[in-house]
Write an enzyme that holds these catalytic residues in place. Structure first.
Site, short mmCIF file in Angstrom:
data_model
loop_
_atom_site.label_atom_id
_atom_site.label_comp_id
_atom_site.label_asym_id
_atom_site.label_seq_id
_atom_site.Cartn_x
_atom_site.Cartn_y
_atom_site.Cartn_z
N ASP A 107 -2.25 2.21 -6.28
CA ASP A 107 -1.33 2.29 -5.40
C ASP A 107 -1.56 1.11 -4.45
OD1 ASP A 107 -3.97 2.83 -4.37
OD2 ASP A 107 -3.04 3.97 -2.74
N GLU A 108 -2.08 -0.15 -4.85
CA GLU A 108 -2.25 -1.14 -3.90
C GLU A 108 -2.14 -2.45 -4.67
OE1 GLU A 108 -5.55 -2.02 -1.02
OE2 GLU A 108 -5.92 -0.14 -1.22
N ASP A 114 1.04 -1.32 0.20
CA ASP A 114 -0.01 -0.03 0.22
C ASP A 114 0.86 1.31 -0.16
OD1 ASP A 114 -1.91 1.77 0.23
OD2 ASP A 114 -3.24 0.62 1.68
#
Length: 500
Positions: free
Chosen positions: A105-106, A11
């Site tokens: 973003d993950e 993350d």
DNA sequence: TCTGGGGTCCTCACCCTC
DNA sequence: TCTGGAGGGTGAGGACCC
């Protein structure tokens, strides 16, 4: 359940805001709020400095500005975030072929499948190395969670934030989860959380004690069984590298509610065209057309129509969307319109002739009904072209890379002849000045635009103000955060040349 | 001066067919 | 021929996620 904690959840910390801080040195350590800047914009991401003022994702931007009046409010620059994300995902794919991106973003990574980790020690080592590699490649911090399942790995990365790493040892899951809020579990949002709270369940431990039958009774079979398993720390979902899209949609929220029925029809046609564009870009066709309408009072309704076969024909989608709109009462005003396609297929069934015939028949019927009394005729094909220039309101959403060249504001319709369009400079967008080089828009108004001239790796730069129509000022592409500059660019880290 | 955009998944109602 | 249940397709809405 796996024995070894080899599922990794990555993350990136406050991703959009962190990219902006890395890209704009003067913002480092400052409150940065990324989101839609229109009257109905919401916060996409806030830096940790802004979070201290109570700003968080999904908050109305107006409220965020009140809480954090000195924060820098910027439009999102998705092209840059995507480029940074590509770098990060490439690093993950070096660890394993099983990488499941959840967003820019993950991502989940199955380290065991990649042969990079097989126990807690090797997993920790891999996680630390990954964080260092990401920092070196992008200049950004990432948090890493390691556990034996996806759910626990995600919980771990959440606990590790910001800029940390946490491994959940097998056997410790239940004790770790028990005191946590039920909202920690994926799938428990505000509604389910409140439902459980009313039943006296606020922690994961209480959820486990309630038992499966009770949870099924409260929230339904599928959700109840899933919740109970998660409360016990059980999750056997595999990391899936390839996921087929199930739908494609576009929607716009308008700065001002739309009342004019003709205008609403035009917007729906425009959205249908955009949706088909996206559909074709993704290499799909689809069978079910969905119209979404959010009314003045925020009530949202959807209407859908399933065709005989999948299509990627803009005329067919436009016609279906127009038919669906005819069944919707828009008196009172419309704040959002959306058009989507579901039931995706990789091919187009050659049955479009029949669909067009059916659409034509429906349009004729509508025209007949209109001529019988009220003006409900379907807008002729091609109306969408008019929508772009005659449009009003403008999307208040944060979507789309900013910059005047890419995202022209739509203006309210007017009887006046259209004046020469004044250039608009969105806060945060990239620009280049013929003399001063690359910079970004710090703000604009009353015919002036203020630009800060700095770049990734440079010291904080100076601010200069220009007329909005200064011919030496142009929108430009974002510069990479780390690495080689484009030809003719000073390298990242070099100070920006300044004059007097 | 509330509340984006792009998705996924689930549930329920209704209709139709067998 | 009528009736009822099962099951699939469709449509609508809600909850959730990032």
């Amino acid at each position: 359940m796996r024995a070894a904690p080899t599922i990794l959840h990555l993350d990136m910390d406050a991703f959009y805001a962190s990219v902006e801080q890395a890209s704009k040195p003067s913002l480092r350590g400052k409150a940065v709020i990324v989101g839609g800047l229109g009257p109905r914009g919401v916060v996409a991401t806030a830096s940790y400095e802004a979070r201290r003022f109570g700003v968080h994702s999904a908050m109305p931007m107006a409220q965020a500005r009140r809480l954090c009046p000195n924060g820098a409010c910027l439009i999102p620059r998705f092209s840059l975030y995507r480029a940074v994300s590509d770098v990060v995902m490439a690093l993950l794919r070096e660890l394993s072929p099983l990488v499941e991106p959840l967003s820019l973003d993950e991502a989940f990574v199955d380290l065991e499948a990649g042969g990079t980790a097989f126990d807690a020690e090797s997993a920790l080592e891999t996680g630390q190395r990954l964080r260092a590699d990401i920092l070196a490649a992008t200049g950004l911090n990432a948090s890493v969670g390691l556990a034996g399942s996806k759910m626990l790995a995600k919980v771990a990365s959440e606990e590790a934030k910001p800029d940390g790493l946490l491994l959940i040892e097998p056997g410790t899951e239940r004790a770790l989860l028990a005191p946590m809020s039920v909202r920690t579990l994926p799938g428990v949002g505000p509604a389910t959380g409140e439902h459980l709270r009313r039943a006296g369940i606020t922690t994961v431990g209480e959820l486990a004690e309630a038992g499966e039958d009770e949870l099924v009774r409260m929230v339904g079979r599928s959700h109840g069984v899933g919740l109970y398993r998660m409360a016990l720390g059980l999750d056997d979902r595999p990391v899936v590298a390839e996921r087929d899209a199930k739908s494609v949609s576009v929607e716009d929220t308008f700065d001002v509610d739309l009342h004019d029925r003709v205008r609403i029809r035009n917007e729906v046609q425009r959205l249908a065209d955009r949706c088909v564009h996206r559909l074709r870009d993704s290499g799909h066709s689809g069978r079910t057309i969905v119209l979404k309408v959010r009314r003045y009072d925020f009530s949202t309704l959807t209407r859908s129509e399933t065709l005989r076969g999948p299509t990627d024909d803009p005329a067919v989608v436009r016609e279906a969307a127009a038919r669906l709109l005819e069944a919707v009462d828009t008196t009172g005003g419309v704040r959002l319109l959306g058009v989507g396609v579901t039931g995706l297929a990789d091919y187009t069934q050659e049955d479009l002739f029949a669909q067009s015939m059916a659409a034509e028949a429906a349009a004729e019927a509508a025209a007949e009904a209109a001529s019988a009394g009220e003006g409900g005729a379907v807008e002729p094909a091609g109306a969408a072209e008019a929508a772009g220039t005659g449009g009003a309101g403008g999307s208040g959403g944060p979507a789309g890379p900013g910059g005047p060249a890419e995202a022209p504001e739509r203006a309210e319709p007017s009887d006046e002849p259209e004046p020469a369009r004044e250039r608009r400079w969105a806060a945060g967008s990239d620009v280049r000045h013929a003399v001063y080089g690359p910079g970004w828009v710090q703000g604009s108004g009353v015919g002036r635009v203020t630009v800060r001239f700095e770049r990734p790796g440079s010291p904080p730069g100076r601010v200069r103000t220009f007329r909005v129509d200064d011919p030496e000022l142009e929108p430009s592409d974002p510069l990479p955060l780390v690495g080689e500059p484009a030809a003719g660019e000073p390298a990242a880290g070099e100070p920006v040349p300044e004059e007097g």
